[in-house]
Design a protein around this motif. Structure first.
Motif, PDB file in Angstrom:
ATOM      1  N   LEU A  75       0.823  -1.199   0.000  1.00 47.69           N
ATOM      2  CA  LEU A  75       0.000   0.000   0.000  1.00 47.69           C
ATOM      3  C   LEU A  75       0.861   1.255   0.000  1.00 47.69           C
ATOM      4  N   LYS A  76       0.267   2.357  -0.449  1.00 52.95           N
ATOM      5  CA  LYS A  76       0.971   3.639  -0.496  1.00 52.95           C
ATOM      6  C   LYS A  76       0.849   4.369   0.826  1.00 52.95           C
ATOM      7  N   ARG A  77       1.973   4.894   1.245  1.00 51.99           N
ATOM      8  CA  ARG A  77       2.022   5.813   2.389  1.00 51.99           C
ATOM      9  C   ARG A  77       2.641   7.093   1.850  1.00 51.99           C
ATOM     10  N   ILE A  78       1.878   8.160   1.887  1.00 55.40           N
ATOM     11  CA  ILE A  78       2.312   9.417   1.297  1.00 55.40           C
ATOM     12  C   ILE A  78       2.681  10.378   2.427  1.00 55.40           C
ATOM     13  N   ALA A  79       3.940  10.804   2.415  1.00 58.50           N
ATOM     14  CA  ALA A  79       4.415  11.736   3.442  1.00 58.50           C
ATOM     15  C   ALA A  79       3.805  13.116   3.201  1.00 58.50           C
ATOM     16  N   VAL A  80       3.133  13.622   4.216  1.00 56.54           N
ATOM     17  CA  VAL A  80       2.491  14.930   4.150  1.00 56.54           C
ATOM     18  C   VAL A  80       2.873  15.685   5.412  1.00 56.54           C
ATOM     19  N   LEU A  81       3.202  16.931   5.250  1.00 59.35           N
ATOM     20  CA  LEU A  81       3.539  17.768   6.390  1.00 59.35           C
ATOM     21  C   LEU A  81       2.381  17.763   7.385  1.00 59.35           C
ATOM     22  N   GLY A  82       2.661  17.427   8.618  1.00 58.05           N
ATOM     23  CA  GLY A  82       1.632  17.383   9.647  1.00 58.05           C
ATOM     24  C   GLY A  82       1.016  16.012   9.853  1.00 58.05           C
ATOM     25  N   GLY A  83       1.336  15.038   8.983  1.00 57.12           N
ATOM     26  CA  GLY A  83       0.804  13.679   9.143  1.00 57.12           C
ATOM     27  C   GLY A  83       0.603  13.000   7.797  1.00 57.12           C
ATOM     28  N   ASP A  84       1.026  11.750   7.706  1.00 59.44           N
ATOM     29  CA  ASP A  84       0.975  11.005   6.451  1.00 59.44           C
ATOM     30  C   ASP A  84      -0.440  10.603   6.054  1.00 59.44           C
TER      31      ASP A  84
ATOM     32  N   HIS B 209      -3.087   4.906   2.216  1.00 57.92           N
ATOM     33  CA  HIS B 209      -4.133   4.326   1.373  1.00 57.92           C
ATOM     34  C   HIS B 209      -4.519   2.955   1.909  1.00 57.92           C
ATOM     35  N   ALA B 210      -5.775   2.552   1.747  1.00 59.61           N
ATOM     36  CA  ALA B 210      -6.239   1.241   2.194  1.00 59.61           C
ATOM     37  C   ALA B 210      -6.791   0.427   1.031  1.00 59.61           C
ATOM     38  N   MET B 211      -7.782   0.968   0.286  1.00 56.10           N
ATOM     39  CA  MET B 211      -8.395   0.205  -0.798  1.00 56.10           C
ATOM     40  C   MET B 211      -9.157   1.130  -1.733  1.00 56.10           C
ATOM     41  N   ARG B 212      -9.149   0.736  -3.017  1.00 57.99           N
ATOM     42  CA  ARG B 212      -9.948   1.409  -4.042  1.00 57.99           C
ATOM     43  C   ARG B 212     -10.738   0.334  -4.778  1.00 57.99           C
ATOM     44  N   ILE B 213     -11.753   0.745  -5.524  1.00 56.06           N
ATOM     45  CA  ILE B 213     -12.553  -0.258  -6.226  1.00 56.06           C
ATOM     46  C   ILE B 213     -11.776  -0.965  -7.326  1.00 56.06           C
ATOM     47  N   ASP B 214     -10.638  -0.404  -7.754  1.00 50.74           N
ATOM     48  CA  ASP B 214      -9.815  -1.079  -8.760  1.00 50.74           C
ATOM     49  C   ASP B 214      -8.604  -1.788  -8.134  1.00 50.74           C
ATOM     50  N   SER B 215      -8.620  -1.969  -6.818  1.00 47.24           N
ATOM     51  CA  SER B 215      -7.523  -2.647  -6.109  1.00 47.24           C
ATOM     52  C   SER B 215      -7.620  -4.162  -6.269  1.00 47.24           C
ATOM     53  N   PRO B 216      -6.456  -4.834  -6.296  1.00 46.48           N
ATOM     54  CA  PRO B 216      -6.487  -6.306  -6.259  1.00 46.48           C
ATOM     55  C   PRO B 216      -7.201  -6.763  -4.991  1.00 46.48           C
TER      56      PRO B 216
ATOM     57  N   SER C 191     -17.526 -18.077   6.192  1.00 47.25           N
ATOM     58  CA  SER C 191     -18.012 -18.917   5.095  1.00 47.25           C
ATOM     59  C   SER C 191     -18.380 -18.101   3.860  1.00 47.25           C
ATOM     60  N   LYS C 192     -18.620 -16.784   4.031  1.00 50.34           N
ATOM     61  CA  LYS C 192     -19.010 -15.931   2.903  1.00 50.34           C
ATOM     62  C   LYS C 192     -18.168 -14.657   2.770  1.00 50.34           C
ATOM     63  N   MET C 193     -17.686 -14.150   3.898  1.00 48.57           N
ATOM     64  CA  MET C 193     -17.011 -12.853   3.905  1.00 48.57           C
ATOM     65  C   MET C 193     -15.583 -12.943   3.372  1.00 48.57           C
ATOM     66  N   THR C 194     -15.241 -11.982   2.486  1.00 50.99           N
ATOM     67  CA  THR C 194     -13.857 -11.735   2.106  1.00 50.99           C
ATOM     68  C   THR C 194     -13.379 -10.568   2.946  1.00 50.99           C
ATOM     69  N   LEU C 195     -12.236 -10.755   3.619  1.00 55.28           N
ATOM     70  CA  LEU C 195     -11.668  -9.715   4.469  1.00 55.28           C
ATOM     71  C   LEU C 195     -10.545  -9.007   3.727  1.00 55.28           C
ATOM     72  N   ASN C 196     -10.413  -7.723   3.955  1.00 57.17           N
ATOM     73  CA  ASN C 196      -9.280  -6.934   3.487  1.00 57.17           C
ATOM     74  C   ASN C 196      -8.706  -6.255   4.717  1.00 57.17           C
ATOM     75  N   LEU C 197      -7.595  -6.781   5.196  1.00 49.35           N
ATOM     76  CA  LEU C 197      -7.023  -6.388   6.480  1.00 49.35           C
ATOM     77  C   LEU C 197      -5.863  -5.419   6.294  1.00 49.35           C
ATOM     78  N   VAL C 198      -5.921  -4.301   6.995  1.00 50.12           N
ATOM     79  CA  VAL C 198      -4.887  -3.275   6.958  1.00 50.12           C
ATOM     80  C   VAL C 198      -4.581  -2.886   8.402  1.00 50.12           C
ATOM     81  N   VAL C 199      -3.306  -2.703   8.706  1.00 49.10           N
ATOM     82  CA  VAL C 199      -2.894  -2.276  10.044  1.00 49.10           C
ATOM     83  C   VAL C 199      -2.196  -0.918   9.905  1.00 49.10           C
ATOM     84  N   PRO C 200      -2.947   0.188  10.092  1.00 45.34           N
ATOM     85  CA  PRO C 200      -2.347   1.510   9.937  1.00 45.34           C
ATOM     86  C   PRO C 200      -1.532   1.961  11.142  1.00 45.34           C
ATOM     87  N   GLN C 201      -1.711   1.286  12.276  1.00 44.24           N
ATOM     88  CA  GLN C 201      -1.005   1.682  13.496  1.00 44.24           C
ATOM     89  C   GLN C 201      -0.578   0.430  14.251  1.00 44.24           C
ATOM     90  N   GLY C 202       0.719   0.367  14.583  1.00 51.57           N
ATOM     91  CA  GLY C 202       1.256  -0.793  15.289  1.00 51.57           C
ATOM     92  C   GLY C 202       1.693  -1.880  14.324  1.00 51.57           C
TER      93      GLY C 202
END
Length: 139
Positions: free
Chosen positions: A10-19, A22-29, A54-65
């Motif tokens: 995933l992309k992490r974009i450095a921005v002054l004051g806090g990065d 990105h987590a997911m877009r509709i065109d993401s794998p 049994s039915k759910m697809t998970l998309n797991l992201v850990v933005p902290q820790g």
């Protein structure tokens, strides 16, 4: 079955004051529709295991820790992925895979799940941590 888990950097974009993280877009794998998003907090060293959807697809992201995810097919085969601030990736987990996780972040960790369906307690199976033999202290 474990080879169906998708790992996406995933992309992490450095921005002054806090990065910006990105987590997911509709065109993401791994995108397979949208049901809901929710956060889970896991304390350092805590283990939450085991569950299988049994039915759910998970998309797991850990933005902290940092979090150690362990996946198994239930036949003694395991896949281990550690993700978080130092390895900012998304794990796409299709239904039918047992998983658990352990908090590695010193101050706790935050997990985001972007799922393709709404939570339904009837479609998830749970086991106690001892019911699937895994040594959580190993890599």
């Amino acid at each position: 079955m474990l080879d169906s888990i998708i790992v996406t950097d995933l992309k992490r974009i450095a921005v002054l004051g806090g990065d910006v993280l990105h987590a997911m877009r509709i065109d993401s794998p791994g995108y397979s529709g949208y049901g809901e998003s929710y956060f889970s907090i896991i304390e350092s060293g805590a283990i939450k295991a085991w569950k299988k959807h049994s039915k759910m697809t998970l998309n797991l992201v850990v933005p902290q820790g940092m979090v150690k995810f362990v996946f198994t097919d239930g036949n003694g085969n395991f896949l281990i992925k550690e993700i978080g601030e130092q390895k900012f990736t998304r794990l796409t987990v299709p239904p039918g895979i047992w998983f658990g996780f352990r908090g590695l972040g010193a101050a706790g960790s935050l997990i985001l799940n972007i799922s393709n369906i709404l939570h339904d307690p009837r479609e998830v199976e749970r086991k106690e941590s001892y019911e699937i033999p895994y040594d959580w202290s190993c890599k």
